[in-house]
Design an enzyme around this catalytic site. Structure first.
Site, PDB file in Angstrom:
ATOM      1  N   SER A 123       0.956  -1.372  -0.026  1.00 16.31           N
ATOM      2  CA  SER A 123       0.065   0.084   0.062  1.00 16.31           C
ATOM      3  C   SER A 123       0.959   1.156  -0.053  1.00 16.31           C
ATOM      4  O   SER A 123       1.804   1.613  -0.775  1.00 16.31           O
ATOM      5  CB  SER A 123      -0.951   0.052   1.128  1.00 16.31           C
ATOM      6  OG  SER A 123      -1.964   0.830   1.191  1.00 16.31           O
ATOM      7  N   ASP A 139      -9.509  -3.567  -5.711  1.00 22.65           N
ATOM      8  CA  ASP A 139      -8.972  -2.825  -4.687  1.00 22.65           C
ATOM      9  C   ASP A 139      -9.669  -1.344  -4.965  1.00 22.65           C
ATOM     10  O   ASP A 139      -9.487  -0.819  -5.844  1.00 22.65           O
ATOM     11  CB  ASP A 139      -7.536  -2.716  -4.827  1.00 22.65           C
ATOM     12  CG  ASP A 139      -6.902  -2.050  -3.559  1.00 22.65           C
ATOM     13  OD1 ASP A 139      -7.564  -1.507  -2.785  1.00 22.65           O
ATOM     14  OD2 ASP A 139      -5.683  -2.570  -3.131  1.00 22.65           O
ATOM     15  N   HIS A 162      -8.152  -4.988  -1.238  1.00 19.16           N
ATOM     16  CA  HIS A 162      -6.878  -4.311  -0.721  1.00 19.16           C
ATOM     17  C   HIS A 162      -6.260  -5.435   0.006  1.00 19.16           C
ATOM     18  O   HIS A 162      -4.971  -5.639   0.062  1.00 19.16           O
ATOM     19  CB  HIS A 162      -7.104  -3.207   0.002  1.00 19.16           C
ATOM     20  CG  HIS A 162      -6.021  -2.403   0.049  1.00 19.16           C
ATOM     21  ND1 HIS A 162      -5.354  -1.644  -0.707  1.00 19.16           N
ATOM     22  CD2 HIS A 162      -5.266  -1.991   1.397  1.00 19.16           C
ATOM     23  CE1 HIS A 162      -4.427  -0.890  -0.107  1.00 19.16           C
ATOM     24  NE2 HIS A 162      -4.373  -1.166   1.035  1.00 19.16           N
TER      25      HIS A 162
END
Length: 705
Positions: free
Chosen positions: A554, A640, A675
Site C-alpha cells: 500500500s 481494490d 485491498h
C-alpha cells in the site's frame, strides 16, 4: 535464462498528456484505468500468465512453504472466550474450512469469570453457533466479514459481508432465539453497524462515489419506512463512523480528516434524539472521547493534541465538556495513543522509546490515581488491551507478543496485579522460541537522525554477509510497525534469513514528530531512512546487497517504488504489494476514491505547484530511468478501492521498457479480491507461499538473466 513459452506482455502505448502548472507529462499507460476495456483485462491476464511461466520452477518450493505454514498452524482452534453479560463469546476454526465460526455458551453465574476451555476439534457444551462464515461464503469467490454486532439483550445479531472486495457491505439481522434471518437488509454500507440500547434501531454509515464514509443512517427494525439520515459530512476531507462508548451509555459519531476530528454523542436510550457535539472541530485539532463515572458523576476522558504534539489527557463533566482538567500532560518523549474506560479503571495506552505501553488508573474514591504501568521483561514487545466487553470486569484482558514469542492472552487482576495466562498461540512442530533472537539497532540517516531498526534471526546467525535477508517498511499515516509473531516468517528464519523492520519516519514509533518528519514536504525522509537501514544491514554484515529483498504494501508500496529508483544497487529484489506507485496521478484527481482526504497527508498538487513538483520528484512511476533495477514483483487486486490496480499495472508496463530481462519484472493481479488480497485462510496461505518463494529465490539465487 531459459526460453519462456509464454510471450512477454506488452502493453500498447496510448499517449495521454497530463498537464499541470506548466508541466506536461506523457503517460502512455493510463488507458489501463478503464477496466471495461477488454484490452485492460487481457493485459492483466497476460501478466499473470507471464508471472506463472517465469516462476514455474518455484512450484515445489511454493507447495513446501504452504505445507510448512499449514503444518505449524492448529487448524481446528478456538479463541479465548470473551464474557459479555450472560454469555461467553468466541470464534473457532475447523480443519479444512476457510473461515471462522462465531459462537457462544452461557455463563454459569454472575461470579463466572473463568473462560471455558476445550480440546481442539471439540465443541463446548451448550454451544450456540451465531454465524458460520463458511456457510455465508458458499458460492462466493471472495468473502469478507465486516460488522458483527449484538444487541444489548444478546438476542439480535447484525452482521455485514463483502463478496467483491470493494468494501461495500450488505448488512443482515438475525434473531438468535429463533434463528430467523429478518427481512431487514441494508446494502452499500460501510462495514460497521451499531445498536441502540433498546435493540429497536441500527445505526450505520454509507459511502459516497469516492468510497468515503460520509453519512450516518438510522434504521428502525422491521419498519417499512425509509431509513433516516441522522448526519452527513459534506467536506470531502472527512470520514464518518458510528459506534458506542465502552460504557454503552452513548452512541457516538466520529468525524475525522487526517489532521482534524470531531465527536458527537447521543444517549443510547434515546436513539431518535439529536447528537450533541463534544468539541466543535478546529483545524489541526484531533481528539477522542470516552465516558466514565467518578464519585457518581458522568465524566468524559478526552485525549487531544491542542497545544500538545504528542497529545494530553483531560477530563470534563459531561454537561460542560469545554471545562477541562489535565489528567496526563503532554510530553515530548511519550506519545499518548488511547484511553479505555471501565467502571473502576481507566486504561491508558501510550508509546515510549518506540515501544507500546499500558497503565492503569483507579477510579476509586473522588480522585483518579496516577498511572501504574504494566511491566514486561522483554526489550522488544507489543502489548495492549485485548477483548474486554464488560463495563465492570473481574479481570482486564491484555495481549502480548514479540518477534520471537507467539501472541499470548492474559487476564490481569487489577486489584492484586496477578496475571493469569489464558492462551499462548500454538505453533505446531518443533518450534522453540529460544531458537530465535531479536535485536534493536539504531541507524544513522543522512541528516544524522537515528532510525530504529528491528532485526530477527535464528540464534547464532553470523554477521559475515552471507545470510539472505528481508527488510520490511511502511512509513505513512503515523502507522507503527510494532513487534509481532508470524508463523509464515519462520519459513524464512529457518532457511537462514535475517528479517528486519525499518521504523522509518512517516510512521508513529517515536511520536507525532516522527510522523510529521515523514509526510508532506518531508516525505523523502521515509525513503532515505529505509535506504540507510538497508545499507546498514549490509555494512554490519547481516547480509549483502545481492541477498537483500525489500517488502512493503500500500503506502509501503510507494516506499518500495521510490527506493527502487533511489538505490537499486542496495537490493536483490523488491516485493511491492498493492503498491501506491502512481501517487501524483491519483492525488491530482479529486474524482478518484479517497483522493481529497489524502491531501492532508501528501499535500494538494492540484492547487500548489510546489507540492506538484515535490511529489513528481519522488513518484515511482514518473522517475523510472534506464538503470539496472533489482528484480521486482508487484501484486494487486482488481477490486481494490484503496490503491487501484492501474497503479502497479502502469508501473510494471513502464519498468519493462527499461529492464534488460523481462522476467525481472512481474505483476500478479487477483481478479476477484480487494485491498487485503484473497479471502479465506488457506487461500491466503497459498498467496503468502507464492510471495515467499519469490523472495527466497531472489535472496538465495543470482540474477537469472
Amino acid at each position: 535464462m531459459t526460453e519462456q513459452a509464454v510471450p512477454v506482455p506488452q502493453a500498447p502505448k496510448r499517449p495521454m498528456v497530463r498537464s499541470h502548472h506548466g508541466d506536461d507529462f506523457v503517460d502512455n499507460y493510463d488507458w489501463l484505468r478503464d477496466r471495461e476495456d477488454p484490452d485492460t483485462i487481457a493485459y492483466l491476464e497476460s501478466e499473470n500468465a507471464w508471472s506463472d511461466s517465469c516462476t514455474a520452477d518455484l512450484a515445489d518450493l511454493r507447495e513446501q512453504l504452504f505445507n510448512e505454514i499449514k503444518d505449524r498452524t492448529l487448524e481446528s482452534d478456538m479463541s479465548v472466550p470473551v464474557r459479555h453479560q450472560r454469555w461467553w463469546y468466541y470464534a473457532r476454526t475447523v480443519e479444512g474450512q476457510q473461515y471462522s465460526i462465531r459462537a457462544r455458551v452461557p455463563i454459569s453465574g454472575p461470579d463466572d469469570w473463568e473462560p471455558p476451555t476445550v480440546e481442539a476439534g471439540s465443541a463446548l457444551a451448550g454451544e450456540e453457533i451465531l454465524l458460520d462464515a463458511n456457510i455465508e461464503a458458499e458460492g462466493q469467490e471472495f468473502f469478507s466479514l465486516g460488522a458483527f454486532s449484538l444487541s444489548d439483550d444478546g438476542d439480535l445479531l447484525a452482521w455485514s459481508t463483502d463478496t467483491k472486495g470493494d468494501e461495500r457491505f450488505t448488512i443482515k439481522v438475525k434473531q438468535l432465539s429463533t434463528g430467523e434471518v429478518l427481512a431487514d437488509e441494508i446494502t452499500n454500507a460501510a462495514h460497521g453497524v451499531t445498536w441502540s440500547a433498546d435493540g429497536n434501531y441500527l445505526f450505520y454509515a454509507t459511502v459516497d462515489d469516492s468510497w468515503r464514509p460520509h453519512q450516518v443512517w438510522r434504521h428502525e427494525l422491521g419498519a417499512t419506512s425509509k431509513d433516516v439520515l441522522v448526519f452527513e459530512e459534506p467536506d470531502e476531507r472527512y470520514f464518518v463512523g458510528v459506534g458506542r462508548t465502552a460504557s454503552e451509555k452513548f452512541l457516538a459519531i466520529g468525524v475525522g480528516s487526517k489532521v482534524t476530528s470531531e465527536t458527537r454523542l447521543l444517549d443510547a436510550t434515546n436513539p431518535t434524539g439529536d447528537f450533541e457535539i463534544v468539541w466543535p472541530r478546529r483545524e489541526g485539532v484531533e481528539y477522542s472521547v470516552e465516558h466514565f463515572r467518578l464519585a457518581g458523576n458522568d465524566k468524559l476522558a478526552i485525549l487531544h493534541n491542542d497545544g500538545a504534539i504528542n497529545f494530553e489527557l483531560v477530563t470534563a463533566d459531561l454537561a460542560t465538556p469545554d471545562r477541562t482538567e489535565v489528567l496526563i500532560a503532554g510530553s515530548d518523549d511519550v506519545r499518548l495513543e488511547g484511553v479505555d474506560a471501565f467502571k473502576h479503571y481507566l486504561v491508558l495506552s501510550y508509546r515510549r522509546d518506540a515501544t507500546t505501553r499500558i497503565a492503569l488508573m483507579s477510579l476509586a474514591g473522588d480522585e483518579i490515581s496516577t498511572p501504574d504501568e504494566i511491566e514486561f521483561e522483554a526489550d522488544l514487545f507489543t502489548c495492549g488491551l485485548g477483548g474486554n466487553a464488560e463495563w465492570d470486569p473481574r479481570y482486564l484482558r491484555i495481549g502480548y507478543t514479540s518477534y520471537t514469542e507467539p501472541a499470548s492472552i492474559w487476564d490481569l487482576d487489577p486489584a492484586t496485579g496477578e496475571r493469569l495466562l489464558r492462551r499462548r498461540a500454538p505453533v505446531l512442530g518443533d518450534f522453540d522460541s529460544a531458537d530465535y533472537e531479536q535485536h534493536r539497532a539504531w541507524v544513522t540517516a543522512g541528516d544524522g537522525v537515528e532510525i530504529p531498526l528491528s532485526i530477527v534471526c535464528r540464534k547464532g546467525t553470523t554477521q559475515d554477509g552471507t545470510a539472505p535477508a528481508l527488510i520490511y517498511g511502511y512509513g505513512s499515516y503515523e502507522a507503527s510497525l510494532d513487534p509481532d509473531f508470524s508463523i509464515s516468517r519462520l519459513s524464512l528464519l529457518d532457511r537462514g534469513f535475517v528479517y528486519a523492520v525499518a521504523h522509518v519516519r512517516g510512521g508513529g514509533e517515536l511520536g507525532r514528530h516522527w510522523y510529521d518528519d515523514g509526510k508532506m514536504d518531508a516525505k523523502a525522509n521515509t525513503f532515505t531512512d529505509f535506504v540507510a537501514c538497508a545499507r546498514y544491514l549490509s555494512s554490519a554484515g547481516w547480509t549483502s546487497p545481492d541477498r537483500l529483498v525489500a517488502e512493503g504494501g500500500s503506502a509501503g508500496g510507494l516506499l518500495m517504488g521510490a527506493v527502487a529508483n533511489l538505490a537499486p544497487d542496495a537490493f536483490a529484489g523488491i516485493f511491492a504489494d498493492v503498491p501506491f506507485v502512481d501517487p501524483l496521478t491519483t492525488i491530482l484527481d479529486p474524482s478518484l476514491p479517497l483522493t481529497v482526504i489524502e491531501w492532508d497527508e501528501w499535500g494538494n498538487p492540484l492547487a500548489d505547484p510546489q507540492v506538484y513538483a515535490y511529489m513528481k520528484s519522488y513518484s515511482p512511476y514518473e522517475n523510472i530511468t534506464a538503470q539496472p533495477y533489482p528484480r521486482i514483483l508487484a501484486a494487486t487486486s482488481l477490486n481494490d478501492t484503496r490503491v487501484q490496480y492501474v497503479e502497479p499495472a502502469k508501473w510494471v508496463a513502464r519498468l519493462r521498457e527499461v529492464v534488460a530481462e523481462p522476467a525481472d519484472v512481474l505483476l500478479r493481479t487477483e481478479m476477484v479480491a480487494g485491498h487485503g488480497g484473497v479471502s479465506g485462510r488457506y487461500a491466503a496461505w497459498h498467496q503468502r507461499a507464492w510471495e515467499l518463494a519469490w523472495i527466497i529465490d531472489c535472496a538465495t539465487n543470482p540474477r537469472k538473466s
